[in-house]
Design an enzyme around this catalytic site. Structure first.
Site, PDB file in Angstrom:
ATOM      1  N   TYR A   1       4.167  -0.185   7.680  1.00  0.00           N
ATOM      2  CA  TYR A   1       2.952  -0.886   8.127  1.00  0.00           C
ATOM      3  C   TYR A   1       2.739  -2.180   7.325  1.00  0.00           C
ATOM      4  O   TYR A   1       2.405  -3.227   7.886  1.00  0.00           O
ATOM      5  CB  TYR A   1       1.778   0.070   7.944  1.00  0.00           C
ATOM      6  CG  TYR A   1       0.443  -0.368   8.484  1.00  0.00           C
ATOM      7  CD1 TYR A   1       0.187  -0.350   9.859  1.00  0.00           C
ATOM      8  CD2 TYR A   1      -0.583  -0.747   7.616  1.00  0.00           C
ATOM      9  CE1 TYR A   1      -1.061  -0.711  10.352  1.00  0.00           C
ATOM     10  CE2 TYR A   1      -1.830  -1.100   8.104  1.00  0.00           C
ATOM     11  CZ  TYR A   1      -2.068  -1.078   9.467  1.00  0.00           C
ATOM     12  OH  TYR A   1      -3.303  -1.429   9.944  1.00  0.00           O
ATOM     13  N   ALA A   2       2.951  -2.112   6.009  1.00  0.00           N
ATOM     14  CA  ALA A   2       2.797  -3.308   5.162  1.00  0.00           C
ATOM     15  C   ALA A   2       3.780  -4.390   5.580  1.00  0.00           C
ATOM     16  O   ALA A   2       3.428  -5.577   5.650  1.00  0.00           O
ATOM     17  CB  ALA A   2       2.994  -2.937   3.690  1.00  0.00           C
ATOM     18  N   ALA A   3       5.013  -3.993   5.875  1.00  0.00           N
ATOM     19  CA  ALA A   3       6.027  -4.972   6.299  1.00  0.00           C
ATOM     20  C   ALA A   3       5.619  -5.615   7.622  1.00  0.00           C
ATOM     21  O   ALA A   3       5.734  -6.837   7.801  1.00  0.00           O
ATOM     22  CB  ALA A   3       7.384  -4.284   6.431  1.00  0.00           C
TER      23      ALA A   3
ATOM     24  N   ASN B   1       0.851  -1.190   0.000  1.00  0.00           N
ATOM     25  CA  ASN B   1       0.000   0.000   0.000  1.00  0.00           C
ATOM     26  C   ASN B   1       0.887   1.240   0.000  1.00  0.00           C
ATOM     27  O   ASN B   1       1.766   1.381   0.857  1.00  0.00           O
ATOM     28  CB  ASN B   1      -0.916  -0.001   1.237  1.00  0.00           C
ATOM     29  CG  ASN B   1      -2.119   0.888   1.049  1.00  0.00           C
ATOM     30  OD1 ASN B   1      -2.535   1.157  -0.078  1.00  0.00           O
ATOM     31  ND2 ASN B   1      -2.680   1.355   2.150  1.00  0.00           N
TER      32      ASN B   1
HETATM   33  P1  NDP Z   1      -7.248   2.431  16.771  1.00  0.00           P
HETATM   34  O1  NDP Z   1      -6.165   3.429  16.543  1.00  0.00           O
HETATM   35  O2  NDP Z   1      -8.661   2.881  16.822  1.00  0.00           O
HETATM   36  O3  NDP Z   1      -6.951   1.619  18.123  1.00  0.00           O
HETATM   37  C1  NDP Z   1      -5.681   1.092  18.381  1.00  0.00           C
HETATM   38  C2  NDP Z   1      -5.501   1.001  19.878  1.00  0.00           C
HETATM   39  O4  NDP Z   1      -4.187   0.467  20.118  1.00  0.00           O
HETATM   40  C3  NDP Z   1      -5.570   2.358  20.576  1.00  0.00           C
HETATM   41  O5  NDP Z   1      -6.377   2.283  21.736  1.00  0.00           O
HETATM   42  C4  NDP Z   1      -4.113   2.619  20.923  1.00  0.00           C
HETATM   43  O6  NDP Z   1      -3.935   3.400  22.096  1.00  0.00           O
HETATM   44  C5  NDP Z   1      -3.606   1.221  21.162  1.00  0.00           C
HETATM   45  N1  NDP Z   1      -2.167   1.179  21.150  1.00  0.00           N
HETATM   46  C6  NDP Z   1      -1.312   1.842  20.331  1.00  0.00           C
HETATM   47  N2  NDP Z   1      -0.043   1.596  20.667  1.00  0.00           N
HETATM   48  C7  NDP Z   1      -0.081   0.760  21.728  1.00  0.00           C
HETATM   49  C8  NDP Z   1       0.907   0.162  22.553  1.00  0.00           C
HETATM   50  N3  NDP Z   1       2.223   0.367  22.345  1.00  0.00           N
HETATM   51  N4  NDP Z   1       0.512  -0.629  23.573  1.00  0.00           N
HETATM   52  C9  NDP Z   1      -0.802  -0.822  23.813  1.00  0.00           C
HETATM   53  N5  NDP Z   1      -1.785  -0.282  23.077  1.00  0.00           N
HETATM   54  C10 NDP Z   1      -1.428   0.513  22.050  1.00  0.00           C
HETATM   55  O7  NDP Z   1      -7.028   1.309  15.656  1.00  0.00           O
HETATM   56  P2  NDP Z   1      -8.050   0.299  14.932  1.00  0.00           P
HETATM   57  O8  NDP Z   1      -9.083  -0.167  15.881  1.00  0.00           O
HETATM   58  O9  NDP Z   1      -8.423   0.898  13.651  1.00  0.00           O
HETATM   59  O10 NDP Z   1      -7.029  -0.880  14.600  1.00  0.00           O
HETATM   60  C11 NDP Z   1      -6.868  -2.033  15.426  1.00  0.00           C
HETATM   61  C12 NDP Z   1      -5.943  -2.996  14.715  1.00  0.00           C
HETATM   62  O11 NDP Z   1      -6.484  -3.337  13.453  1.00  0.00           O
HETATM   63  C13 NDP Z   1      -4.539  -2.442  14.449  1.00  0.00           C
HETATM   64  O12 NDP Z   1      -3.584  -3.454  14.571  1.00  0.00           O
HETATM   65  C14 NDP Z   1      -4.650  -1.993  13.005  1.00  0.00           C
HETATM   66  O13 NDP Z   1      -3.385  -1.937  12.392  1.00  0.00           O
HETATM   67  C15 NDP Z   1      -5.530  -3.087  12.440  1.00  0.00           C
HETATM   68  N6  NDP Z   1      -6.212  -2.721  11.211  1.00  0.00           N
HETATM   69  C16 NDP Z   1      -7.058  -1.645  11.158  1.00  0.00           C
HETATM   70  C17 NDP Z   1      -7.686  -1.324   9.983  1.00  0.00           C
HETATM   71  C18 NDP Z   1      -8.611  -0.160   9.848  1.00  0.00           C
HETATM   72  O14 NDP Z   1      -9.024   0.147   8.723  1.00  0.00           O
HETATM   73  N7  NDP Z   1      -8.989   0.527  10.918  1.00  0.00           N
HETATM   74  C19 NDP Z   1      -7.456  -2.107   8.753  1.00  0.00           C
HETATM   75  C20 NDP Z   1      -6.560  -3.214   8.930  1.00  0.00           C
HETATM   76  C21 NDP Z   1      -5.972  -3.498  10.114  1.00  0.00           C
HETATM   77  P3  NDP Z   1      -3.672   4.992  21.953  1.00  0.00           P
HETATM   78  O15 NDP Z   1      -4.948   5.575  21.438  1.00  0.00           O
HETATM   79  O16 NDP Z   1      -3.319   5.418  23.338  1.00  0.00           O
HETATM   80  O17 NDP Z   1      -2.529   5.128  20.980  1.00  0.00           O
END
Ligand code: NDP
Length: 258
Positions: free
Chosen positions: A160-162, A154
């Protein structure tokens, strides 16, 4: 509705978005869910809301919260040991925490590469390693990790892709190594899901979340973007006993887009 009665689940990044929807889904099946997040106050608020949800109350489920930076090895080991001491078991791990730091590759600085690999991939190594310490002796476990459609490539997301492609390799390998202990390991790879993460992406490219979503919807066979609950449903399937012979898989949840 899958039955998670007496099951204990940990969901990383569970304060909001897909993680919060997944925590609710598991608790509504009767599980005790530990919502782990960097944002401890957000995790507490989400856990309170989940525990008060009528479906969760009816199923005998509940949610509790703990602050946890999933990139920090010592913290992860301590938090998982604490939750196992408190609840006596750990049946389900959902590796959901993730961040994006998008940029074109030639402008991608090392801190943005490192942060994305640490939060999206190394975290899954650390949490899965901590979880299997308790799952292996119990001869039971379900590990489900969040990959992404971006694993296929992407623009602006080399980091992120990696990381998300790495999740697929980690998943396939853990399935092989942990299968002997009745632990299944699977991943979901969502496309565009309406959460804070995609709203931030819209902002970065100078668009409103609504316009950004409309553009994605127009090129998606189902004609819309996805919702967190639609990912949570697939995670819950992999986490359930209905999926007892499913392991090493990555399921794309992408509205039919290729
Ligand atoms: P959000 O950003 O809404 O939620 C991610 C959560 O992870 C946040 O509460 C964040 O906390 C927390 N977080 C970040 N860093 C850490 C850390 N070091 N330790 C603990 N918690 C942490 O993301 P989504 O719900 O959209 O995504 C959830 C998962 O799904 C992710 O892995 C994302 O990559 C994956 N994903 C999402 C897609 C999408 O379209 N939304 C598509 C494909 C995959 P804080 O807010 O404090 O940073």
């Amino acid at each position: 509705m899958s039955n998670f009665t007496n099951k204990v689940a940990a969901v990383t990044g569970g304060a909001q978005g897909i993680g919060a929807a997944t925590a609710l889904k598991l608790a509504a099946g009767g599980a005790t869910v530990v919502v782990l997040d960097l944002n401890e106050d957000g995790a507490k608020e989400t856990a309170l809301q989940i525990s008060a949800h009528p479906q969760v109350v009816a199923a005998g489920g509940r949610a509790v919260a703990a602050g946890c930076d999933v990139t920090d090895e010592a913290t992860v080991d301590r938090v998982f040991a604490d939750l196992h001491r408190e609840f006596g078991r750990l049946d389900i791990l959902v590796n959901n925490a993730g961040v994006t730091r998008d940029n074109l590759f030639f402008k991608m600085e090392r801190p943005d590469w490192d942060a994305v690999l640490a939060t999206n991939l190394t975290s899954a190594y650390l949490c899965s390693r901590a979880a299997q310490r308790y799952m292996v002796p119990a001869r039971y476990g379900r590990i489900v990790s969040l990959s992404s459609r971006s694993a296929l490539g992407n623009r602006g997301q080399a980091n992120y892709a990696a990381a998300k492609a790495g999740i697929q390799g980690l998943t396939a390998t853990l399935a092989i190594e942990l299968g002997a202990f009745n632990i299944t390991v699977n991943a979901v790879a969502p496309g565009y899901i309406a959460t804070s993460m995609t709203a931030a992406t819209a902002e970065r490219v100078g668009s409103s979340p609504e316009d950004h979503q409309a553009a994605v919807a127009a090129r998606t066979p189902l004609g819309r973007v996805g919702q967190p609950e639609e990912v949570a449903a697939a995670v819950a399937f992999f986490a359930s006993d209905d999926a007892s012979y499913v392991s090493g898989q990555t399921l794309y949840i992408n509205g039919g887009a290729r």
